[in-house]
Design a protein around this motif. Structure first.
Motif, PDB file in Angstrom:
ATOM      1  N   GLU A 113       2.561   6.016   6.763  1.00  0.00           N
ATOM      2  CA  GLU A 113       3.870   6.241   6.155  1.00  0.00           C
ATOM      3  C   GLU A 113       4.885   5.175   6.572  1.00  0.00           C
ATOM      4  O   GLU A 113       5.927   5.033   5.928  1.00  0.00           O
ATOM      5  N   LYS A 162      -5.890   1.824   1.267  1.00  0.00           N
ATOM      6  CA  LYS A 162      -6.008   3.115   1.942  1.00  0.00           C
ATOM      7  C   LYS A 162      -6.430   3.048   3.410  1.00  0.00           C
ATOM      8  O   LYS A 162      -5.864   3.763   4.242  1.00  0.00           O
ATOM      9  N   ASN A 202       6.558  11.539  -1.854  1.00  0.00           N
ATOM     10  CA  ASN A 202       5.610  10.441  -1.732  1.00  0.00           C
ATOM     11  C   ASN A 202       4.251  10.982  -2.167  1.00  0.00           C
ATOM     12  O   ASN A 202       3.606  11.726  -1.424  1.00  0.00           O
ATOM     13  N   CYS A 203       3.825  10.659  -3.397  1.00  0.00           N
ATOM     14  CA  CYS A 203       2.613  11.236  -3.984  1.00  0.00           C
ATOM     15  C   CYS A 203       1.583  10.144  -4.255  1.00  0.00           C
ATOM     16  O   CYS A 203       1.922   9.060  -4.726  1.00  0.00           O
ATOM     17  N   GLU A 204       0.332  10.453  -3.978  1.00  0.00           N
ATOM     18  CA  GLU A 204      -0.731   9.462  -4.122  1.00  0.00           C
ATOM     19  C   GLU A 204      -1.509   9.646  -5.412  1.00  0.00           C
ATOM     20  O   GLU A 204      -1.873  10.763  -5.794  1.00  0.00           O
ATOM     21  N   GLN A 205      -1.791   8.521  -6.082  1.00  0.00           N
ATOM     22  CA  GLN A 205      -2.737   8.488  -7.197  1.00  0.00           C
ATOM     23  C   GLN A 205      -3.886   7.570  -6.795  1.00  0.00           C
ATOM     24  O   GLN A 205      -3.692   6.392  -6.515  1.00  0.00           O
ATOM     25  N   TYR A 244      -3.345   2.401   5.367  1.00  0.00           N
ATOM     26  CA  TYR A 244      -2.084   3.046   4.983  1.00  0.00           C
ATOM     27  C   TYR A 244      -1.534   3.953   6.084  1.00  0.00           C
ATOM     28  O   TYR A 244      -2.260   4.731   6.695  1.00  0.00           O
ATOM     29  N   SER A 265      -5.104   2.765  -3.713  1.00  0.00           N
ATOM     30  CA  SER A 265      -4.357   3.788  -4.433  1.00  0.00           C
ATOM     31  C   SER A 265      -2.946   3.264  -4.639  1.00  0.00           C
ATOM     32  O   SER A 265      -2.592   2.178  -4.165  1.00  0.00           O
ATOM     33  N   ARG A 266      -2.162   4.012  -5.362  1.00  0.00           N
ATOM     34  CA  ARG A 266      -0.742   3.711  -5.457  1.00  0.00           C
ATOM     35  C   ARG A 266       0.017   5.008  -5.242  1.00  0.00           C
ATOM     36  O   ARG A 266      -0.493   6.098  -5.541  1.00  0.00           O
ATOM     37  N   ARG A 267       1.213   4.889  -4.721  1.00  0.00           N
ATOM     38  CA  ARG A 267       1.986   6.060  -4.354  1.00  0.00           C
ATOM     39  C   ARG A 267       3.289   6.072  -5.146  1.00  0.00           C
ATOM     40  O   ARG A 267       3.987   5.049  -5.236  1.00  0.00           O
ATOM     41  N   TRP A 275       6.441   2.950  -8.177  1.00  0.00           N
ATOM     42  CA  TRP A 275       5.078   2.958  -7.659  1.00  0.00           C
ATOM     43  C   TRP A 275       4.920   1.908  -6.562  1.00  0.00           C
ATOM     44  O   TRP A 275       5.416   0.791  -6.687  1.00  0.00           O
ATOM     45  N   GLU A 277      -0.942  16.275  -6.496  1.00  0.00           N
ATOM     46  CA  GLU A 277       0.105  15.910  -5.544  1.00  0.00           C
ATOM     47  C   GLU A 277       1.483  15.813  -6.190  1.00  0.00           C
ATOM     48  O   GLU A 277       2.497  15.889  -5.515  1.00  0.00           O
TER      49      GLU A 277
END
Length: 473
Positions: free
Chosen positions: A393, A388, A407-410, A391, A417-419, A383, A33
């Protein structure tokens, strides 16, 4: 006035795509991402712009980009940690026959400079999701005999390297007999993947429980478009891992943190079998370790909720990993009442009394500081933790002075998760307007809609706060 190449790139039209050279990116298959925002940010940093007409398969390791010049392609590779290599694309096809036809149609005048009799070359074969035998590789190279190579083969130190790249899809359990796509190109440059190993946290002098992974640290600097001579600030600096990546790209770096021991490298060590931190375990020593000490401005003990800077645009980028109560407590300095109580008990310590720093307040203050202290066009990269199942936006913090860029998810667990949020300052900060909003927020905290998610499934055993964060009107 912008040059013709940039004007065509900005237009994003079919004409621009037709006139600009095509380059093939070979990307690493991790942090998927994060790759597109990094490439977009770096192209803009190099003076170009990512065209909306680009045909990108997001999860594929092969991307074709229309870039104005080879110089820009090289500039991109001097920064990216998500891409492995870039090639000047000479031909492509869904089959070997289509690839050969495409190569025969490639302009001869563009080939000739690299095929001279006084030059040396080699051809490399790369197959994604499949291992080719040496015999198959040789047959593929021999099939290119129609190309007018006049130089000598040199496998050790050639002047020019050409690649045949084959894509066998993304499913390792269902690999087709023939490739889905084939490419042929001239190698231009490699990315900066070696930085991930050479700056590994495992080798670093000073680390903590939340020291940022080297790859993600460089990705954050790239998302923030950090460049030479920028001033980059981390308001939750910790052990300074994010300062290192920015300094590596030539930026001057500084930070603040509420933890006196962390800023000064004192107290208990985070490493296994080590009780106390040594004299070389501090932020400055980390930068010295990599030859980057000259870019280190300072790190101050300070409460992020109480800005210490003069009211002026000071920073080109703010890149940070705020504490969110998972491995690091969320703290700010306590109230005057708490300090008086401590004094009555006879407590004497350089560490001030701290109180809980609500996650909603952390991000409210962070965006407010970014809007106030970033230069126009400067970027905030941080971050944001999320639960999730809940979640959307809508929970992404917003500010009228800041535009959301990516806006990228890990993934952290099945439920959490964290974005990585990247925002750009697009409007000047109006202090009086924002001060009014801050007072309303303090008086009506419930309207921000912050809830606590406790003991959810997954690896977390502490509070993960869920933000439904729309600033109060």
């Amino acid at each position: 006035m912008r040059g013709w190449a940039e004007r065509f790139m900005a237009s994003g039209g079919a004409m621009a795509r037709g006139l600009l050279p095509s380059y093939l990116l070979l990307l690493a298959q991790e942090n998927l991402e994060f790759r597109l925002p990094e490439i977009k940010s770096l192209l803009s940093l190099c003076g170009g712009q990512f065209s909306s007409q680009q045909e990108i398969r997001i999860n594929s390791p092969f991307w074709i980009l229309n870039i104005p010049s080879e110089e820009m392609a090289r500039g991109l590779m001097k920064r990216t940690v998500c891409a492995k290599s870039v090639f000047e694309l000479w031909g492509q096809g869904k089959s070997a026959e289509e690839l050969y036809t495409s190569l025969k149609n490639y302009p001869m005048e563009k080939m000739v400079p690299y095929l001279q009799s006084n030059s040396t070359y080699k051809i490399h074969i790369h197959a994604f999701n499949k291992t080719l035998t040496q015999d198959k590789k040789i047959r593929r190279i021999d099939a290119l005999e129609f190309l007018p190579f006049e130089g000598k083969v040199n496998l050790k130190n050639p002047e020019h390297i050409f690649w045949i790249l084959e894509d066998y899809g993304m499913d390792p359990n269902n690999v087709p007999e023939d490739p889905l796509d084939l490419y042929f190109g001239r190698w231009i440059a490699n990315g900066q993947r070696e930085l991930i190993e050479s700056y590994s946290v495992k080798r670093r002098h000073f680390i903590g429980n939340t020291s940022m992974d080297a790859c993600l640290s460089f990705i954050m600097a790239n998302h923030g478009r950090v460049k030479a001579n920028d001033v980059v600030f981390d308001p939750f600096v910790g052990t300074g891992g994010l300062l290192i990546s920015s300094a590596r790209f030539g930026a001057y770096v500084c930070g603040t943190d509420i933890d006196y021991n962390t800023v000064h490298g004192l107290g208990k060590a985070s490493r296994k079998n080590q009780k106390w931190r040594g004299p070389d375990e501090n932020i400055r020593a980390n930068l010295r370790q990599y030859g980057l000490e000259k870019y280190y401005l300072d790190a101050l003990v300070s409460d992020a909720s109480k800005p210490i800077w003069r009211k002026e645009m000071l920073f080109d980028a703010i890149i940070t990993d705020p504490p969110y109560g998972i491995r690091e407590a969320t703290r700010r300095t306590g109230s005057q009442k708490e300090i008086l109580k401590a004094t009555e008990r006879g407590t004497e310590n350089h560490i001030s009394i701290s109180s809980n720093y609500h996650l909603s307040d952390i991000f409210f203050d962070l965006l407010n500081s970014a809007a106030e202290y970033l230069v126009m066009g400067g970027r905030l990269v941080y971050w944001l933790p999320v639960y999730k199942p809940e979640y959307t936006e809508e929970i992404i913090p917003r500010h009228p002075c800041l535009k959301l860029i990516s806006n990228c998810e890990q993934m952290l667990s099945s439920h959490t998760s964290r974005r990585l949020i990247t925002m750009e300052k697009v409007k000047e900060f109006e202090f009086q307007v924002w001060e009014t909003k801050r007072k309303k927020r303090d008086g009506r905290r419930h309207c921000i809609g912050v809830g606590n998610v406790r003991e959810r499934k997954g690896s977390f055993k502490v509070i993960v706060q869920m933000i439904k964060f729309n600033f109060c009107p």
